[in-house]
Design an enzyme around this catalytic site. Structure first.
Site: not given
Ligand code: NDP
Ligand SMILES: O=C1O[C@H](COP(=O)(O)O)[C@@H](O)[C@H](O)[C@H]1O
Length: 486
Positions: A13-15, A17, A47, A86, A149, A178-179, A183, A241
């Site tokens: 998931g290197a690309t 958010d 991908r 993947i 998570k 669990d972030h 903290k 949390h």
């Molecule tokens: N964003 C956040 O703030 C937070 C996220 N999380 C958790 O982190 C994880 C990632 O979240 P987030 O970064 O937001 O998700 P995104 O949707 O932004 O990123 C998903 C990543 O997975 C890759 N991906 C998707 N499908 C495939 C596949 N079939 N093969 C290989 N790579 C794939 C995507 O790239 P591509 O589509 O190019 O393959 C992309 O790099 C989740 O489990 C989320 O619950 C937890 C806390 C906070």
């Molecule tokens: O895991 C989550 O946490 C955030 C709140 O995190 P915080 O570090 O900003 O307190 C919450 O907004 C989100 O709904 C939840 O998925």
């Protein structure tokens, strides 16, 4: 001197958010602090069709955007990229080849960490494929798995996921993120509890009246209704949390400061938590859903984007936990969390029993309260009884106060930096372990199923308030009140 760590980290998931906002800045901080020097390698995979140079540009841009810094080439040259899907077993062979290449190039001794920053539906597949496709090293010091998570959506799915992970990794190789456990002020709970003889001796039913844990947010559901309407505050914030914070508060002193002993002590506490019957849920838990604010300028939950008009989802939860242990028998742990509340704060209030009032001329003594404020700023307050400084002998509450300074804050690692470091270092004490996760799911499932069986009139709290009245009544019935009023 920081201890240099030798390891390869593969970010699935290197690309995404999370990688962009949190993971690369964290790795960069570890590099700047000297934990990562010459012997580290980072592989990104997704991908997307990226060259190594384009991936390094992506990492550099993320550091620029989120840290306002220019990452040097000496750092970026440790990053490489492999396009892979993947879900396709064949794609893992390409990853394996790159892992082995970097292992040699940077002399990484076969030490490997795999970080699953992908959608939860992929967690099991990735873990199993790492083993079946031969990506785990056989001659290194470690193979470790970092898992994002949510860990399941109920006990059954969590257990299934855990079984899938267990095919490839044993419990002490799994780092469930669990972030909140990363903290600073959550980690401070242990220092306060166990480092201060007075608190250590008083941390039990003899001296503590009740404990309150508040995780309140001002934001609403934003654009996450697709996920949030199926999760609710109960699964989004309580199962993980809140329960993990409760683990630090409720545990006995560990036999030693190792992750095994810390987990054992927390698990003993988790295992003494009472799982409620439907009647007990009705008695001990309150659910809420936000309506518009008082001035009607903000939507209520039911009018938010993508929320079904008849949603029964909870955006607020308050409840009372009961532990059967000797330490906590009859001491209520009140917990609450919610969206669109009056303030963004995470805090723990430990309310001590009332002191003996021998001052016949004084009003009833205030209870001592130790408050550990986690967010938005780290703070510790201790409210205690003192003389009121007049000629008469009267008492009044005074508050001792310590706040994390700007200098302290500047040297405090962000949760993700800390969690990545701890995984590299093999320290699992600030990660959720399977037993704790399982108990939390069983506890939460019992509440959710009781709620699923009954309809509630929503909305029942105004945006900008501290939640439904029923949450205040829950404490009032026990002769208590929420210490934090927003
Ligand atoms: N964003 C956040 O703030 C937070 C996220 N999380 C958790 O982190 C994880 C990632 O979240 P987030 O970064 O937001 O998700 P995104 O949707 O932004 O990123 C998903 C990543 O997975 C890759 N991906 C998707 N499908 C495939 C596949 N079939 N093969 C290989 N790579 C794939 C995507 O790239 P591509 O589509 O190019 O393959 C992309 O790099 C989740 O489990 C989320 O619950 C937890 C806390 C906070
Ligand atoms: O895991 C989550 O946490 C955030 C709140 O995190 P915080 O570090 O900003 O307190 C919450 O907004 C989100 O709904 C939840 O998925």
């Amino acid at each position: 001197m920081p201890k240099e760590i030798t390891t390869l980290v593969t970010f699935f998931g290197a690309t995404g958010d999370l990688a962009k906002r949190k993971l690369y800045p964290s790795v960069y901080n570890l590099y700047k602090k000297g934990f990562l020097k010459d012997h580290f390698g980072i592989i990104g995979t997704s991908r997307a069709d990226l060259t190594t140079q384009e991936f390094q540009d992506f990492v550099r841009d993320s550091i620029k955007e989120f840290m306002k810094e220019d990452a040097p080439i000496d750092f970026l040259r440790h990053f490489d990229y492999q396009k892979a899907d993947i879900t396709k077993a064949d794609d893992y062979a390409k990853l394996k080849a790159l892992i082995e290449k970097l292992d040699t190039e940077f002399a990484l001794k076969g030490n490997r960490i795999f970080y699953m920053s992908v959608a939860p539906r992929f967690f099991g597949t990735v873990a199993k494929s790492l083993k079946s496709e031969g990506l785990l090293s056989e001659n290194g010091e470690f193979n470790r798995l970092m898992i994002e998570k949510p860990f399941g959506t109920d006990y059954a799915t969590a257990e299934q996921l855990n079984n899938e992970l267990s095919h490839a990794f044993n419990e002490n190789q799994i780092y469930r993120i669990d972030h909140y456990l990363g903290k600073e002020m959550v980690q401070n709970i242990a220092a306060l509890r166990f480092g201060n003889p007075l608190l250590a001796k008083a941390w039990n039913r003899e001296y503590i009246d009740n404990i309150q844990v508040t995780l309140s947010e001002t934001l609403g559901v934003e654009d996450r209704a697709g996920y949030y309407d199926t999760a609710g505050a109960l699964r989004d914030m309580i199962q993980n949390h809140t329960m993990q914070i409760v683990g630090w508060l409720a545990m006995d002193e560990p036999a030693s400061w190792t992750d095994q002993d810390i987990r054992a002590a927390k698990n003993a506490a988790f295992n003494s938590l009472k799982i409620y019957t439907p009647d007990e849920v009705a008695e001990n838990f309150v659910r809420g859903q936000y309506g518009p604010d008082a001035a009607n300028t903000q939507n209520g939950y039911l009018n938010e984007k993508d929320v079904p008009a008849d949603s029964q989802n909870n955006t607020y939860v308050a409840g009372k936990l009961a532990f059967a242990s000797d330490r906590w028998k009859d001491v209520p742990f009140y917990i609450r969390t919610g969206k669109r509340l009056a303030a963004k704060t995470t805090r723990i209030d430990i309310v001590f029993k009332q002191g003996f009032n021998l001052f016949t001329n004084a009003a009833p003594l205030e209870k001592n309260v130790l408050s550990i404020i986690v967010d938005p700023e780290g703070r510790i307050e201790y409210t205690m009884v003192a003389k009121d400084t007049t000629a008469e002998f009267k008492t009044r509450p005074i508050t001792l106060n310590w706040t994390v300074s700007a200098e302290d804050k500047a040297q405090t690692p962000e949760p993700y930096e800390r969690m990545i470091h701890d995984t590299m270092d093999g320290n699992g004490s600030n990660f959720a372990d399977w037993n704790g996760v399982a108990v939390a799911w069983k506890f939460v499932d019992a509440i959710q199923s009781a709620w699923d069986a009954t309809q509630q009139e929503f909305p029942n709290y105004v945006s900008g308030s501290m939640g439904p009245k029923a949450a205040d009544e829950l404490l009032a019935r026990d002769g208590h009140r929420w210490i934090y009023e927003g």
